[in-house]
Design a protein around this motif. Structure first.
Motif, PDB file in Angstrom:
ATOM      1  N   ILE A  40       1.205  -0.449   0.202  1.00  0.00           N
ATOM      2  CA  ILE A  40      -0.241  -0.262  -0.306  1.00  0.00           C
ATOM      3  C   ILE A  40       0.762   1.680  -0.015  1.00  0.00           C
ATOM      4  N   ILE A  41       2.004   1.276   0.944  1.00  0.00           N
ATOM      5  CA  ILE A  41       3.018   2.261   0.857  1.00  0.00           C
ATOM      6  C   ILE A  41       3.460   2.816  -0.311  1.00  0.00           C
ATOM      7  N   ALA A  42       3.918   1.505  -0.909  1.00  0.00           N
ATOM      8  CA  ALA A  42       4.963   1.320  -1.802  1.00  0.00           C
ATOM      9  C   ALA A  42       3.722   2.256  -3.178  1.00  0.00           C
ATOM     10  N   ASN A  43       2.497   1.452  -3.819  1.00  0.00           N
ATOM     11  CA  ASN A  43       1.935   2.602  -4.209  1.00  0.00           C
ATOM     12  C   ASN A  43       1.546   3.564  -4.202  1.00  0.00           C
ATOM     13  N   ILE A  44       1.230   4.134  -2.809  1.00  0.00           N
ATOM     14  CA  ILE A  44       0.318   5.955  -2.857  1.00  0.00           C
ATOM     15  C   ILE A  44       1.828   6.336  -3.464  1.00  0.00           C
ATOM     16  N   ILE A  45       3.142   6.090  -2.523  1.00  0.00           N
ATOM     17  CA  ILE A  45       4.661   7.122  -2.460  1.00  0.00           C
ATOM     18  C   ILE A  45       5.338   6.750  -3.822  1.00  0.00           C
ATOM     19  N   GLY A  46       5.597   5.946  -4.545  1.00  0.00           N
ATOM     20  CA  GLY A  46       5.600   5.100  -5.786  1.00  0.00           C
ATOM     21  C   GLY A  46       4.633   6.237  -6.844  1.00  0.00           C
ATOM     22  N   ALA A  47       3.542   5.808  -7.217  1.00  0.00           N
ATOM     23  CA  ALA A  47       2.491   5.808  -7.631  1.00  0.00           C
ATOM     24  C   ALA A  47       1.899   7.018  -8.030  1.00  0.00           C
ATOM     25  N   LEU A 126       8.544   3.590 -13.168  1.00  0.00           N
ATOM     26  CA  LEU A 126       9.647   3.554 -13.427  1.00  0.00           C
ATOM     27  C   LEU A 126       9.884   4.449 -14.928  1.00  0.00           C
ATOM     28  N   SER A 127       8.553   5.224 -14.978  1.00  0.00           N
ATOM     29  CA  SER A 127       8.266   6.389 -15.581  1.00  0.00           C
ATOM     30  C   SER A 127       8.561   7.579 -15.072  1.00  0.00           C
ATOM     31  N   HIS A 128       8.505   7.803 -14.118  1.00  0.00           N
ATOM     32  CA  HIS A 128       8.461   8.773 -13.278  1.00  0.00           C
ATOM     33  C   HIS A 128      10.414   9.058 -12.864  1.00  0.00           C
ATOM     34  N   VAL A 129      11.107   7.946 -12.913  1.00  0.00           N
ATOM     35  CA  VAL A 129      12.540   8.156 -13.254  1.00  0.00           C
ATOM     36  C   VAL A 129      12.742   8.064 -13.677  1.00  0.00           C
ATOM     37  N   ILE A 130      12.197   7.582 -15.125  1.00  0.00           N
ATOM     38  CA  ILE A 130      13.177   7.236 -16.105  1.00  0.00           C
ATOM     39  C   ILE A 130      12.740   9.140 -16.652  1.00  0.00           C
ATOM     40  N   GLY A 131      11.545  10.050 -15.879  1.00  0.00           N
ATOM     41  CA  GLY A 131      11.623  11.154 -16.898  1.00  0.00           C
ATOM     42  C   GLY A 131      12.292  12.221 -15.788  1.00  0.00           C
ATOM     43  N   ALA A 132      12.487  11.678 -14.822  1.00  0.00           N
ATOM     44  CA  ALA A 132      13.684  12.570 -13.927  1.00  0.00           C
ATOM     45  C   ALA A 132      14.775  12.291 -14.637  1.00  0.00           C
ATOM     46  N   GLY A 219      11.787  11.705  -9.076  1.00  0.00           N
ATOM     47  CA  GLY A 219      12.135  10.733  -9.000  1.00  0.00           C
ATOM     48  C   GLY A 219      13.372   9.491  -8.014  1.00  0.00           C
ATOM     49  N   VAL A 220      13.434  10.435  -6.773  1.00  0.00           N
ATOM     50  CA  VAL A 220      13.916   9.355  -5.542  1.00  0.00           C
ATOM     51  C   VAL A 220      13.972   9.058  -4.500  1.00  0.00           C
ATOM     52  N   PRO A 221      12.524   9.453  -4.416  1.00  0.00           N
ATOM     53  CA  PRO A 221      11.546   8.046  -3.881  1.00  0.00           C
ATOM     54  C   PRO A 221      10.479   6.959  -4.590  1.00  0.00           C
ATOM     55  N   CYS A 222      10.296   7.546  -5.676  1.00  0.00           N
ATOM     56  CA  CYS A 222      10.257   6.504  -6.901  1.00  0.00           C
ATOM     57  C   CYS A 222      10.898   5.579  -7.519  1.00  0.00           C
ATOM     58  N   LEU A 223      12.712   5.173  -7.550  1.00  0.00           N
ATOM     59  CA  LEU A 223      13.521   5.146  -7.302  1.00  0.00           C
ATOM     60  C   LEU A 223      13.181   3.443  -6.372  1.00  0.00           C
ATOM     61  N   LEU A 224      13.216   4.180  -5.302  1.00  0.00           N
ATOM     62  CA  LEU A 224      13.138   3.010  -3.846  1.00  0.00           C
ATOM     63  C   LEU A 224      12.186   2.547  -4.004  1.00  0.00           C
ATOM     64  N   CYS A 225      10.539   3.385  -4.345  1.00  0.00           N
ATOM     65  CA  CYS A 225      10.191   2.186  -4.170  1.00  0.00           C
ATOM     66  C   CYS A 225       9.951   0.643  -5.446  1.00  0.00           C
ATOM     67  N   LEU A 226      10.710   1.174  -6.651  1.00  0.00           N
ATOM     68  CA  LEU A 226      11.251   0.538  -7.604  1.00  0.00           C
ATOM     69  C   LEU A 226      12.225  -0.691  -6.504  1.00  0.00           C
ATOM     70  N   PHE A 227      12.560  -0.731  -5.894  1.00  0.00           N
ATOM     71  CA  PHE A 227      13.670  -1.265  -5.419  1.00  0.00           C
ATOM     72  C   PHE A 227      12.765  -2.315  -4.369  1.00  0.00           C
ATOM     73  N   LEU A 228      11.704  -1.643  -3.958  1.00  0.00           N
ATOM     74  CA  LEU A 228      11.089  -2.440  -3.276  1.00  0.00           C
ATOM     75  C   LEU A 228       9.427  -3.053  -3.603  1.00  0.00           C
TER      76      LEU A 228
END
Length: 501
Positions: A40-47, A126-132, A219-228
């Motif tokens: 749930i947290i990963a979806n909220i922060i990363g998406a 991933l789209s937000h990480v690449i966008g960053a 992109g930083v928190p999104c990258l962390l969520c990508l690892f999650l």
């Protein structure tokens, strides 16, 4: 002792009202497991947080990004843009995000069905990480093209997220909280909006040296969520009903609920999965559900589908973007200086988050019909009051009108937050069957983004012609929404707690 919740669905058939009863077991230890909470947290922060971030972050530093666009065009093409042409380029940079969002929503249903809920979520992040990365490179390469491409890409991820997150969270959460958790998308989006406003201040990151860092920060928190995503599971519903991976679905469901596989197969939730798969196999529609097929073959769902689609349009037609556009004028009218107005706007963003979170609690206590009716009615009232106050404000020395503007602005934020801001993302989980839900949600999100884009294009024109009278246009929309929902959105469920020894 096992606690059970009886859910009674009312459906009007040819022979009157039919009642369908379900018993949903709430077994001890089967609600909030660590893996479920992390997902749930990963979806909220990363998406969801990036949606509000990218909607707002581009506005404050435009005084430094617009000259960058002009310099880029000159260095690459030898074109020195006039002020009007530069405004057009800037409008394209801003609005391409909405176009990307529309694309993400249009293809959301197909992506969800083909690659699954988890991988769809990974595409969003991933789209937000690449966008960053593109935003960072754009400045050093003096490339407005990369800036546009980055905005398009993060827009696509944001549009896809509005389809993915409500479906994904509804399917991984226990049934009795799925509707509530689906409503967390506005909370994340509002939080992203607030963070963008704070970090975009000129003395923070909203300046000539740091604007690229500002755009790329998310992109930083999104990258962390990508690892999650190593921990995040696939939807057990998708594994069982679509992919027919029984053992894997049972394993994931047991991890999410904190139950043994033997206990999982005895739950009403798993029996619902089996019934859904049997229905799909019997109808041979497991690969073909789209809005057209639902409309043609599931005639009893036509009204629920229409309600879901209209609720998404209603969110934008309420004038939420327009009201926040006028927020600076409202606060200045109340006698605030520029610095105080900026702080007041941040305060409004914080209040918006509070209302989005409060709406999650309201959804657990009231029917969605009650929330959307009260929201649309009070939103219309506040729009009318705000319009009248702003129209009579210029040249009027009355002390009442400035405070009237602020009062109706706050009333609008409250009114929007309790229903129109969150209900559209919860309705499909409440009135649409699981197998048809992705198609309906994707269609609703498509309408949401396209309506947002349409308003963004037409609002400046309407404002030039009728000024503050534009509030009455949106009032007519909210009044129409209230009448439609009052007539056609019946109370579809009620909860009655029972306890058995």
């Amino acid at each position: 002792m096992t606690s059970e919740t009886e859910i009674v669905l009312y459906d009007r058939g040819r022979n009157g009202v039919e009642e369908i009863h379900f018993l949903v077991q709430k077994q001890k230890g089967g609600r909030y497991t660590p893996r479920l909470i992390v997902t749930i947290i990963a979806n909220i922060i990363g998406a969801t947080v990036p949606i509000g971030w990218h909607l707002s972050v581009i506005n404050a530093p435009q005084h430094v990004i617009k000259p960058f666009c002009n310099e880029s065009m000159y260095s690459h093409y030898g074109i020195d843009l006039s002020e009007s042409n530069l405004d057009l380029v800037w409008a394209f940079v801003v609005s391409i995000f909405l176009a990307g969002g529309l694309l993400g929503a249009v293809f959301g249903d197909r992506i969800l069905h083909k690659v699954g809920r988890k991988f769809s979520f990974e595409i969003c992040v991933l789209s937000h990480v690449i966008g960053a990365i593109l935003f960072t490179v754009a400045k050093f390469a003096s490339s407005v093209e990369l800036l546009v491409l980055g905005r398009l890409l993060v827009g696509f991820g944001s549009g896809l997220a509005t389809c993915v997150v409500p479906i994904y969270l509804a399917e991984i959460c226990p049934p009795h909280i799925s509707t509530i958790v689906s409503a967390t998308l506005p909370v994340g989006s509002s939080t992203g909006n607030l963070l963008a406003q704070v970090l975009a201040m000129k003395h923070v990151l909203g300046n000539e040296e740091a604007w690229a860092v500002l755009l790329a920060t998310i992109g930083v928190p999104c990258l962390l969520c990508l690892f999650l995503t190593v921990i995040v599971p696939e939807s057990p519903y998708y594994l069982y009903t679509i992919k027919k991976k029984d053992s894997e679905a049972i394993k994931v469901l047991s991890q999410l609920r904190g139950l043994t596989p033997e206990e999982v197969v005895q739950t009403s939730e798993f029996h619902t999965y089996k019934k859904e798969r049997a229905d799909l196999e019997r109808e041979e529609e497991s690969e073909k559900w789209d809005l057209k097929k639902i409309w043609q073959k599931q005639t009893h769902l036509r009204m629920p589908v229409s309600i879901c689609l209209l609720s998404h349009m209603a969110q934008q037609l309420s004038g939420i973007a327009m009201v926040f556009y006028y927020s600076t004028s409202v606060f200045r009218a109340a006698g605030l200086n520029d610095n105080q107005t900026y702080i007041a706007n941040i305060g409004a963003a914080i209040f918006n988050i509070f209302m989005a979170a409060f709406a999650v609690w309201l959804i657990s206590r009231f029917t969605l019909r009650t929330l959307i009716l009260s929201s649309s009615l009070t939103t219309g009232i506040s729009l009318t009051g705000l319009a009248v106050s702003l129209i009579y404000l210029p040249g009027n020395e009355s002390l009442f009108l400035p405070y009237s503007c602020v009062t109706f602005f706050v009333l609008f934020v409250i009114s929007f937050g309790i229903g129109l801001g969150s209900v559209p993302f919860s309705l499909p989980s409440d009135i649409i069957p699981d197998s048809q839900r992705p198609a309906v949600s994707a269609a609703g999100c498509t309408l949401n983004w396209s309506t947002n884009f349409m308003i963004a294009m037409t609002f400046p024109i309407l404002q030039d012609y009728i000024g503050e009278g534009v509030f009455f246009v949106f009032f007519s929309f909210t009044l129409s929404i209230f009448i439609f929902m009052f007539v056609f959105l019946r109370p579809t469920y009620r909860l009655k707690d029972t306890t058995t020894a």
